[in-house]
Design an enzyme around this catalytic site. Structure first.
Site, PDB file in Angstrom:
ATOM      1  N   HIS A  44      -5.940   2.532   0.850  1.00 36.97           N
ATOM      2  CA  HIS A  44      -5.176   3.685   1.341  1.00 36.97           C
ATOM      3  C   HIS A  44      -5.873   4.408   2.484  1.00 36.97           C
ATOM      4  O   HIS A  44      -5.276   4.687   3.527  1.00 36.97           O
ATOM      5  CB  HIS A  44      -4.955   4.697   0.214  1.00 36.97           C
ATOM      6  CG  HIS A  44      -4.241   4.150  -0.971  1.00 36.97           C
ATOM      7  ND1 HIS A  44      -3.300   3.146  -0.887  1.00 36.97           N
ATOM      8  CD2 HIS A  44      -4.317   4.471  -2.293  1.00 36.97           C
ATOM      9  CE1 HIS A  44      -2.834   2.872  -2.093  1.00 36.97           C
ATOM     10  NE2 HIS A  44      -3.439   3.659  -2.951  1.00 36.97           N
ATOM     11  N   ASP A  83       0.887  -1.153   0.000  1.00 37.86           N
ATOM     12  CA  ASP A  83       0.000   0.000   0.000  1.00 37.86           C
ATOM     13  C   ASP A  83       0.929   1.207   0.000  1.00 37.86           C
ATOM     14  O   ASP A  83       1.496   1.564   1.032  1.00 37.86           O
ATOM     15  CB  ASP A  83      -0.906   0.011   1.232  1.00 37.86           C
ATOM     16  CG  ASP A  83      -1.924   1.151   1.185  1.00 37.86           C
ATOM     17  OD1 ASP A  83      -1.622   2.181   0.560  1.00 37.86           O
ATOM     18  OD2 ASP A  83      -3.017   1.002   1.760  1.00 37.86           O
ATOM     19  N   HIS A  84       1.110   1.825  -1.166  1.00 41.29           N
ATOM     20  CA  HIS A  84       2.197   2.798  -1.282  1.00 41.29           C
ATOM     21  C   HIS A  84       1.985   4.030  -0.398  1.00 41.29           C
ATOM     22  O   HIS A  84       2.934   4.739  -0.081  1.00 41.29           O
ATOM     23  CB  HIS A  84       2.426   3.208  -2.744  1.00 41.29           C
ATOM     24  CG  HIS A  84       1.364   4.083  -3.326  1.00 41.29           C
ATOM     25  ND1 HIS A  84       0.307   3.579  -4.047  1.00 41.29           N
ATOM     26  CD2 HIS A  84       1.206   5.414  -3.303  1.00 41.29           C
ATOM     27  CE1 HIS A  84      -0.466   4.573  -4.440  1.00 41.29           C
ATOM     28  NE2 HIS A  84       0.061   5.697  -4.005  1.00 41.29           N
TER      29      HIS A  84
END
Length: 517
Positions: free
Chosen positions: A269, A206-207
């Site tokens: 996110h 999950d950047h």
């Protein structure tokens, strides 16, 4: 490849600023990184430039090898040139050609479909050759930068060709989002992945968790006595989490029209950002202890039901409008979007966490495309002071204090305070205290993927999502997905370049409204 952190990087020494002492890199075991989908958009824009920047800073292990795999026919040399061009175009700094040449000197490429046994036989040949050259078994990291339907295919092929383990070294699988499109899909994907790899080998990306401000949220909470005593229902009135984009869907209609805003951003996110705000302090800052606390938060969220979805969630689509001075089309006019699509480009939720710390505090989440500007922030609004003595004419008045953590476009933190306007009268207006990463640390924040790729190679799962986290996130979103799919449009519309649909305002109690984007 050999990398060092010396002056060849061509950057000014930073010994004059003691704040940058924390920017050192931790050692990484010699590793071979395999990227599936290496010619795709994510690899070109994010992964390959991130790898270069790690090399530029001397953060890669002394022995690092890169293998790309995709369906496109390409030689090793052609892939090396493709990688170099991607880095030149998308790196956050102009590449040093010496570093770039060294990084790509031993790069390899394997072409073929992801269900082709020959692909994995060729991979094994290259991986073994790297080991022989190094004189030791190297760690192996398989990065799945592909369409989601290929995740279980690749995982099972790796297992079928005995590439899920390597004697004397570690093997890890890094999986991009989305991790399923429903709770049932997520559970099935977890089952198939964990039949091949142990959970400790799996790194679900999950950047957003790689962004410095997201990580700094825990530091602000748990390292400062100023914040933690008021971080509860007694002092906090509400929390707003915003992820706004001014862009449309571009060329992603094929993906986006099947995903929508809720699946694309909220399920992963934004719920992770909520966890960072709401979690209890872990006993130790270790991967599983941090993720244990996040799971507790997710399980405490009051889950929407078919009867409450319409009260707690709003969806809409962008229509024609003006963004950045240019006229743009609406979602239904975008190339590749069906004229009768009911896919939401805007989603807003009101959630509550049923635990001792947060009972009664609303958490508002919103995300959308073609909004007024690009902005990702968490706004924590404290309760107003109990007695408003400052009522003189010309005073803006006492406003509740707000702590704003901004991830995009400029990473930083601001705190709004009430202050007296200079003059003879007691007039009050809000002022901001600001902390910006770029100015405080005299350094550009690294891209999120740089941190995450490095952590995956190190085996540090702190910033990655565990299997029970994924399923707990889906348990919150699944009832909303089901309700929206069972309730066809037409959807509410909002003009491109604006704050979003007016309907989103009904999620707030009387007297409150969304922060301006």
């Amino acid at each position: 490849m050999t990398t060092t952190g010396d002056a060849r990087l061509g950057e000014t020494p930073e010994e004059g600023n003691p704040l940058v002492e924390g920017l050192e890199r931790l050692p990484v075991h010699p590793t071979t990184l395999v990227i599936f989908g290496a010619t795709g958009d994510l690899a070109r824009r994010k992964l390959l430039p991130a790898i270069y920047n790690l090399a530029h800073e001397g953060a890669l292990p002394e022995r690092f090898n890169l293998v790309g795999s995709s369906r496109s026919e390409m030689t090793h040399e052609a892939f090396a040139e493709h990688t170099a061009e991607a880095i030149r175009q998308f790196s956050r700094r102009p590449p040093d050609e010496t570093v770039l040449t060294e990084l790509l000197a031993q790069v390899r490429y394997v072409s073929g479909s992801f269900d082709d046994d020959e692909v994995y036989r060729q991979l094994a040949v290259h991986l073994d050759a790297y080991d022989q050259t190094a004189g030791q078994p190297l760690n192996r990291a398989f990065y799945l930068s592909t369409a989601p339907e290929f995740f279980p295919v690749i995982i099972e092929e790796l297992g079928g060709h005995d590439l899920n383990a390597h004697e004397g070294a570690e093997v890890r699988a890094v999986i991009e989002k989305p991790f399923g499109t429903t709770l049932a899909e997520a559970k099935e994907l977890n089952r198939r992945v964990l039949a091949v790899f142990a959970e400790k080998q799996v790194f679900r990306i999950d950047h957003y968790l790689g962004k410095e401000t997201v990580q700094n949220l825990m530091a602000f909470r748990f390292a400062n006595g100023l914040f933690e005593p008021v971080w509860n229902r007694n002092y906090i009135d509400r929390v707003e989490i915003t992820a706004a984009e001014d862009l449309g869907i571009g060329t992603r209609a094929g993906y986006y029209d099947h995903a929508g805003a809720l699946r694309d951003l909220v399920q992963n996110h934004m719920l992770q950002l909520l966890c960072n705000v709401a979690m209890e302090p872990p006993v130790h800052f270790e991967a599983d202890e941090i993720r244990d606390e996040k799971v507790k938060v997710l399980r405490s969220v009051i889950r929407p039901t078919p009867e409450t979805v319409d009260e707690l969630a709003v969806r809409a689509q962008y229509g024609p409008g003006t963004v950045g001075g240019e006229d743009v089309v609406g979602y239904l006019q975008e190339e590749g979007v069906p004229a009768d699509s009911n896919t939401e480009t805007y989603a807003a939720l009101r959630l509550e966490i049923d635990n001792w710390r947060w009972a009664g505090v609303p958490f508002y989440l919103r995300t959308g495309k073609r909004l007024a500007r690009k902005l990702t922030e968490i706004a924590i609004t404290l309760k107003p002071v109990p007695h408003l003595a400052f009522q003189q004419e010309g005073s803006v008045g006492v406003r509740p204090n707000q702590l704003i953590l901004t991830m995009q476009p400029n990473e930083g933190v601001s705190l709004s305070l009430g202050a007296k306007i200079p003059g003879a009268r007691m007039r009050i207006r809000p002022v901001n205290m600001e902390f910006l990463y770029g100015t405080s640390f005299m350094s550009q924040s690294p891209e999120a993927y740089e941190r995450l790729i490095l952590d995956a190679m190190r085996g540090d799962a702190t910033l990655f999502t565990r299997n029970d986290e994924v399923e707990a996130q889906w348990q919150i979103c699944d009832p909303i997905v089901a309700r929206w799919e069972a309730t066809p449009g037409p959807l509410a519309q909002y003009e491109s370049g604006t704050q979003g649909p007016a309907e989103a305002g009904r999620l707030f109690e009387a007297g409150a409204r969304w922060r301006a984007i």
